[in-house]
Design an enzyme around this catalytic site. Structure first.
Site, PDB file in Angstrom:
ATOM      1  N   ASP A 143      -3.892 -33.804 -80.972  1.00 21.83           N
ATOM      2  CA  ASP A 143      -2.524 -32.811 -80.886  1.00 21.83           C
ATOM      3  C   ASP A 143      -2.804 -31.999 -79.738  1.00 21.83           C
ATOM      4  O   ASP A 143      -3.866 -31.804 -79.333  1.00 21.83           O
ATOM      5  CB  ASP A 143      -2.487 -32.191 -82.169  1.00 21.83           C
ATOM      6  CG  ASP A 143      -0.928 -31.684 -82.592  1.00 21.83           C
ATOM      7  OD1 ASP A 143      -0.194 -32.534 -83.327  1.00 21.83           O
ATOM      8  OD2 ASP A 143      -0.636 -30.887 -81.758  1.00 21.83           O
ATOM      9  N   ILE A 144      -1.478 -31.287 -79.480  1.00 22.59           N
ATOM     10  CA  ILE A 144      -1.794 -30.268 -78.221  1.00 22.59           C
ATOM     11  C   ILE A 144      -2.548 -29.108 -78.666  1.00 22.59           C
ATOM     12  O   ILE A 144      -2.875 -28.281 -78.258  1.00 22.59           O
ATOM     13  CB  ILE A 144      -0.264 -29.954 -77.870  1.00 22.59           C
ATOM     14  CG1 ILE A 144      -0.424 -29.089 -76.571  1.00 22.59           C
ATOM     15  CG2 ILE A 144       0.633 -29.004 -78.813  1.00 22.59           C
ATOM     16  CD1 ILE A 144       0.677 -29.189 -75.750  1.00 22.59           C
ATOM     17  N   GLY A 190       0.242 -36.384 -81.947  1.00 19.99           N
ATOM     18  CA  GLY A 190       0.946 -35.347 -82.755  1.00 19.99           C
ATOM     19  C   GLY A 190       0.477 -35.557 -84.274  1.00 19.99           C
ATOM     20  O   GLY A 190       1.535 -35.772 -84.983  1.00 19.99           O
ATOM     21  N   TYR A 207      17.688 -34.199 -78.705  1.00 22.36           N
ATOM     22  CA  TYR A 207      16.534 -35.185 -79.369  1.00 22.36           C
ATOM     23  C   TYR A 207      17.264 -36.579 -79.911  1.00 22.36           C
ATOM     24  O   TYR A 207      16.545 -37.323 -79.512  1.00 22.36           O
ATOM     25  CB  TYR A 207      16.447 -34.238 -80.847  1.00 22.36           C
ATOM     26  CG  TYR A 207      15.558 -34.770 -82.000  1.00 22.36           C
ATOM     27  CD1 TYR A 207      14.231 -35.201 -81.701  1.00 22.36           C
ATOM     28  CD2 TYR A 207      16.451 -35.426 -83.136  1.00 22.36           C
ATOM     29  CE1 TYR A 207      13.564 -36.135 -82.703  1.00 22.36           C
ATOM     30  CE2 TYR A 207      15.410 -36.136 -84.136  1.00 22.36           C
ATOM     31  CZ  TYR A 207      14.009 -36.361 -83.846  1.00 22.36           C
ATOM     32  OH  TYR A 207      13.512 -36.885 -84.886  1.00 22.36           O
TER      33      TYR A 207
HETATM   34  C1  AKB Z   1      15.384 -33.528 -87.847  1.00 19.09           C
HETATM   35  O1  AKB Z   1      16.334 -32.959 -88.872  1.00 19.09           O
HETATM   36  O2  AKB Z   1      15.702 -33.297 -86.465  1.00 19.09           O
HETATM   37  C2  AKB Z   1      14.491 -34.669 -87.980  1.00 19.09           C
HETATM   38  C3  AKB Z   1      15.144 -36.019 -88.241  1.00 19.09           C
HETATM   39  C4  AKB Z   1      16.182 -36.381 -88.981  1.00 19.09           C
HETATM   40  O3  AKB Z   1      14.732 -36.904 -87.296  1.00 19.09           O
HETATM   41  N1  AKB Z   1      13.999 -34.426 -89.470  1.00 19.09           N
END
Ligand code: AKB
Length: 311
Positions: A36-37, A10, A141
Site C-alpha cells: 500500500d502507499i 491497495g 471514478y
Molecule cells: C463507491 O461508493 O464509490 C463504491 C462503489 C460502489 O464502487 N463503494
C-alpha cells in the site's frame, strides 16, 4: 504447496485488507505480499510500501517475489474522486496501466481489476440492470472503471493477459472502514447503532442501491479468480449482486435488532451520484458462467454485522 505468488496493491483499503487475509488462507502467508502507499501498523504478514504510480517499483516488487497474480485494488472512489477529477483520473488510470504493463512485461499470469456499479449512468433500466446495459457514468471514478473494463478486455485479447473483473456493488463489512464512496453510509450506520448514537444519513431515505456483504464479495473474488479460464465469458467485467436496499430499509433492519436507534436524512452531493446508479443488478452472467451465488441478504447480514461490531 501453492506455486502462486500473490501481490495485493491497495492492501490497506476496505476490501484489500480483508481480501489479503483470505488470500493468505488460500495460498499461505509466505505467498501473499501486501502493499500500500501507506504503512500498516501492527500487521504481521509480508508488507511493503508501494506507490501504484511508480511503475519501476511495481516491476521490481513483481520480479523480486516472482509474482504470478496481482490484485490491483488501489483507486480513488466515487465521492472523493469528484473533489479532484483530473487527479482521480491520473491515479485510477495511471495505476491500472502500470499494473497491466508490468504484468505483460514480466509474465504475470492473472490480474484482478475491481470495477463497480459506478460504470452505469443514464439510460439504464434501474431495476435488475443487465450485464450489457449502456455505460454512461457520471463520476470520474465511474469513467475510469468503464475505461478500465475496456482496457482489461484489450489486454486479454491483444496480449493474452488473463484479467478478470467484478462490478462491485457497495461492500459492507465489520472488518474495515470504507473511504470516499457513495455507499459508505451502509457501513457507518452500523457503527453508529452499536455505539448507541443517532445517525444522519447523507442519502435520502428511499434511494435503493445494490449492496453486498464482505464475505460474499471476497468469496466472489476468489471464485472468479479460481474459475477455469474457459468459464470466463465476460472479459470486461461481471455484474455482481448480493442484495438491494434503501437507507430506510437498512435502518428498519437495524431497529429490529437495536430498538430505539434513530436515523434522520440530510442528502448531500452524494445523492445525485446514488441517483445515477442502478437500484438492483442482474448478475445472471456470473451465476451461469462460474456459478456465483450470494449467501447474505439484509437480515442475516445485519445480524452478523451487529454481532461482530458488538464484540
Ligand atoms: C463507491 O461508493 O464509490 C463504491 C462503489 C460502489 O464502487 N463503494
Amino acid at each position: 504447496m501453492s506455486k502462486d505468488k500473490i501481490l495485493v496493491i491497495g492492501a490497506n483499503g476496505q476490501i484489500g485488507s480483508v481480501l489479503t487475509e483470505a488470500l493468505r488462507k488460500e495460498f499461505g502467508d509466505a505467498n501473499v505480499i501486501a502493499t500500500d502507499i501507506r504503512a500498516r501498523e501492527g500487521y504481521d504478514g509480508q508488507f511493503e510500501l508501494l506507490n501504484v504510480l511508480d511503475r519501476p517499483a511495481i516491476a521490481s516488487t513483481v520480479n523480486r517475489h516472482g509474482i504470478t497474480q496481482v490484485y490491483h485494488l488501489a483507486a480513488i472512489l466515487s465521492a472523493k474522486g469528484e473533489q479532484n477529477p483530473l487527479q482521480t483520473w491520473d491515479i485510477n488510470m495511471g495505476g491500472l496501466f502500470n499494473v497491466f504493463e508490468v504484468a505483460r512485461e514480466t509474465g504475470v499470469q492473472k490480474v484482478f481489476f475491481p470495477s463497480s456499479i459506478a460504470v452505469f449512468g443514464a439510460d439504464i433500466p434501474k431495476q435488475m440492470t443487465p450485464q450489457n446495459a449502456v455505460l454512461k457514468p457520471t463520476t470520474v471514478y465511474g469513467m475510469s472503471k468503464a475505461s478500465g473494463e475496456l482496457w482489461s478486455q484489450y489486454y486479454f485479447q491483444k496480449f493474452g493477459l488473463d484479467v478478470r473483473s467484478l462490478r462491485y456493488p457497495g461492500v459492507i463489512g465489520w472488518q474495515s472502514q470504507p473511504g470516499g464512496g457513495t455507499t459508505d453510509y451502509a457501513v457507518e450506520i452500523y457503527h453508529y447503532a452499536v455505539r448507541g448514537e443517532d445517525y444522519t444519513c447523507f442519502l435520502s431515505e428511499n434511494t435503493a442501491l445494490p449492496m453486498i456483504y464482505m464475505d460474499d464479495a471476497i468469496r466472489a473474488t476468489l471464485e472468479l479468480m479460481d474459475a477455469d479460464a474457459s468459464k470466463i465469458g465476460e472479459r470486461t467485467s461481471y455484474n455482481l449482486a448480493g442484495m438491494s436496499f434503501s437507507p430506510s430499509e437498512i435502518a428498519a433492519a437495524i431497529q429490529a435488532q437495536v430498538p430505539g436507534f434513530s436515523v434522520s436524512y440530510q442528502p448531500d452531493f452524494r445523492q445525485a451520484i446514488a441517483e445515477s446508479w442502478p437500484a438492483s443488478i442482474d448478475d445472471r452472467a456470473a451465476r451461469n458462467d462460474w456459478g456465483w451465488q450470494p449467501k447474505y441478504n439484509l437480515e442475516n447480514m445485519t445480524k452478523d454485522m451487529l454481532f461482530h461490531l458488538k464484540k
